[in-house]
Enzyme design. Structure first.
Site: not given
Ligand code: AGP
Length: 611
Positions: A27, A75, A100-101, A488, A491, A507
């Site tokens: 995660r 995180w 979390n949150g 991709k 990331e 453009h």
């Molecule tokens: C893409 O590689 C990411 N992991 C990210 O953009 C992801 O698609 C986005 O956070 C949405 O997640 P979800 O599909 O679980 O809602």
């Protein structure tokens, strides 16, 4: 994003919590920790900055023993990644909390608690939670009522696990806006933010609902209370994926495994939904046909890769089903005045079903006059699934790599099923629907042939390892595929990448093109091919090095500065699905060459459960 594990068991709990944290590593996180109630009534805590492996090393030096504990991967949101900011957070030696949150009113609560004599040792909002629960507990009552009283003053989102030294047989869990599940064992009970964390101990789960509070006690007792405090029963669901899905098998990374799973995933997404007579609309739910027949517009809302899937679907829905469609990122949609024409269907796309922005958009949409909501999602029991009128599960299996791959292509298959369903009820060109349905059935085999090109794509990747920028081009429904390719690459390889509709190059972005700017283009055999070829000439004329993934029949040849990889022919409508695969593999191999953390790229989280 943050992860929670908790357990009340009949054996030593440390190993279960540690394994749970390892399973949550995908995660994304920056620190980890656990707190265990020892048999001689101590609250012992160990935390470490960095990977779960660092926590494990600490625990080898200082093992914890006890049957009850909570653990967390953090995180960072409030306060930098550090050991002091890692969870669990404590109030003195009595209460420990994992959370979390985000507690939005934490600043006010922090100063109120400081005035009352509570000392803070971290910069986090979570420490407020620990002190508030301690304060309420000291006022009398049990841990359950202390947590409930504390929850009354929080604004924001949370999933949490709480233990207290003076109530040693118990963990309290609570959720609002962040997911939390209870794992059901034999005389044991578990808590986690994601069922994957607990698959080593159980496959039976209770998905807590919004504002539920749960008390887990010795002997595997599970008591759930709803937002009014009433005891409620929630169904136990058996997890449908095998534990093997959460392991890498023979692959070096989850991402590579998930890329290569795509042919099976495509089959799973259409299985039982496509008969000889075409798409089975009831796959979307018993009310789907009536709703689709009335629909005059579609609004799609999603984030990240899921948003790109929505962008592709817009081309399909308008072209094949003739239905006006809008697509928007959830974080923008939820904060603007949205004007909803009559008979508009609201569609959300999400792999996790817990993305905070997408979930908030669904809730925001409720008062806007939509005719109904449809969620296309990969996680059964997720908040998005529970709160939508209609659902279509993607059946992609758990996706562990932070960079979404198989979820994207299975979303696209699901969206093509939606397109065919709407085309059917609207009486659009039945022959074209039949052609697409037959091409869909053949799609997994075409995908296999593309994945067989892995070695050729790996060979191309060496040209990118030293580059700092890259440009992706596509036209029509392949513009979103270019966007997805660029996402991709950035990331996982940290190379700055941008995507443009190829016709837009002149453009502005053409100014960036020189020999240091690799330009990647997808060139399927469609009606925009000649236009695309001209755009590629514009790049070549400026010295840009071209990498083209082209249909085997389009006659684009490799020449100096132009490297072409031929892909098998596929029906034009499904080409966006097939052309995604080489872009995924290219990013993967570039990232491996650069030595980045492919499955857990820096700063990113798999499931973004905060705003
Ligand atoms: C893409 O590689 C990411 N992991 C990210 O953009 C992801 O698609 C986005 O956070 C949405 O997640 P979800 O599909 O679980 O809602």
């Amino acid at each position: 994003m943050c992860g929670i594990v908790g357990a009340v068991v009949t054996r030593n709990v440390q190993g279960i919590l540690l394994e749970g944290l390892k399973r949550l590593e995908y995660r994304g996180y920056d620190s980890a920790g656990m707190a265990i109630l020892s048999d001689d009534n101590r609250l012992d805590r160990v935390r470490a900055l960095g990977k779960v492996g660092a926590l494990e090393s600490r625990l080898e030096q200082t093992p914890l023993t006890g049957n009850i504990g909570i653990a967390h991967t953090r995180w960072a949101t409030h306060g930098k990644p550090s050991e002091d900011n890692a969870h669990p957070h404590q109030s003195g030696d009595n209460v420990a909390v994992v959370h979390n949150g985000i507690i939005e009113n934490h600043e006010r609560l922090r100063s109120e608690l400081q005035q009352q004599g509570y000392t803070f040792t971290s910069e986090t909002d979570t420490e407020v939670v620990a002190h508030l629960i301690a304060r309420e507990f000291d006022r009398g009552g049990d841990l359950l009522s202390a947590v409930r009283d504390a929850l009354l003053v929080f604004d924001g989102a949370y999933a949490m696990g709480v233990v207290h030294r003076d109530e040693p047989g118990v963990i309290i869990g609570a959720r609002k806006g962040s997911p939390l599940v209870v794992g059901v064992g034999i005389e044991e009970a578990f808590l986690a933010s994601d069922p994957l964390a607990l698959l080593q101990v159980t496959d039976r789960f209770i998905y807590l609902q919004e504002e539920d509070v749960v008390r887990l006690s010795k002997g595997g007792r599970i008591e759930i209370f709803d937002r009014n405090g009433d005891a409620v029963e929630r169904p136990i669901q058996t997890f449908e994926h095998s534990d093997g899905a959460a392991s890498k098998g023979d692959y070096r990374h989850f991402m590579l495994k998930e890329i290569h799973e795509q042919p099976q995933v495509m089959t799973a997404a259409m299985e039982g939904r496509l008969s000889e007579r075409g798409v089975l609309i009831e796959s979307f739910g018993t009310d789907a046909e009536a709703l689709f027949a009335k629909a005059e517009q579609i609004h799609i809302v999603a984030c990240g890769t899921s948003y790109h899937a929505g962008m592709v679907a817009r081309y399909w829905l308008e072209r094949v089903a003739g239905i006006p469609t809008q697509v928007e990122v959830a974080s923008e949609y939820r904060y603007r005045r949205v004007v909803v024409p009559e008979n508009t269907l609201f569609v959300t796309l999400s792999q996790s079903g817990e993305t905070a922005d997408t979930l908030a958009a669904l809730r925001f949409s409720r008062d806007l006059g939509y005719m109904g909501s449809l969620a296309i999602c990969n996680v059964p029991g997720s908040s998005l699934v529970r709160e939508s009128d209609l659902t279509l599960m993607m059946h992609a299996g758990p996706e562990i790599g932070v960079a979404s791959t198989k979820a994207f292509t299975s979303q696209l298959v699901a969206l093509m099923l939606l397109t065919l369903s709407l085309a059917k009820v609207r009486g659009e060109e039945p022959e074209r629907q039949a052609e697409i349905a037959s091409a869909l059935r053949a799609l997994p085999e075409v995908a296999r042939r593309v994945l067989d090109l892995d070695k050729d794509i790996e060979a191309l990747s060496t040209a990118f390892a030293e580059k700092h920028h890259a440009l992706f081009l596509g036209r029509g429904a392949h513009f979103p595929i270019a966007l997805e390719g660029a996402l991709k690459l950035k990331e996982i390889s940290y190379i700055h990448a941008e995507a443009y509709p190829a016709g837009e190059l002149k453009h502005g972005p053409l100014a960036l093109v020189d020999s240091e700017m690799p330009v990647i283009s997808v060139a399927p055999n469609d009606e925009l091919l000649d236009k695309l070829k001209s755009n590629l000439q514009e790049v070549r004329a400026r010295g840009g090095e071209l990498f083209v993934f082209a249909d085997e029949n389009v006659g684009i040849e490799s020449t100096e500065g132009v490297r072409v990889l031929r892909l098998p022919h596929v029906d034009e409508a499904l080409a966006p699905i097939i052309y995604t695969l080489p872009l995924q593999l290219l990013s993967y191999h570039v990232a491996v060459l650069k030595g980045t953390d492919v499955d857990q790229p820096r700063n990113l989280a798999k499931s973004v459960t905060v705003e």
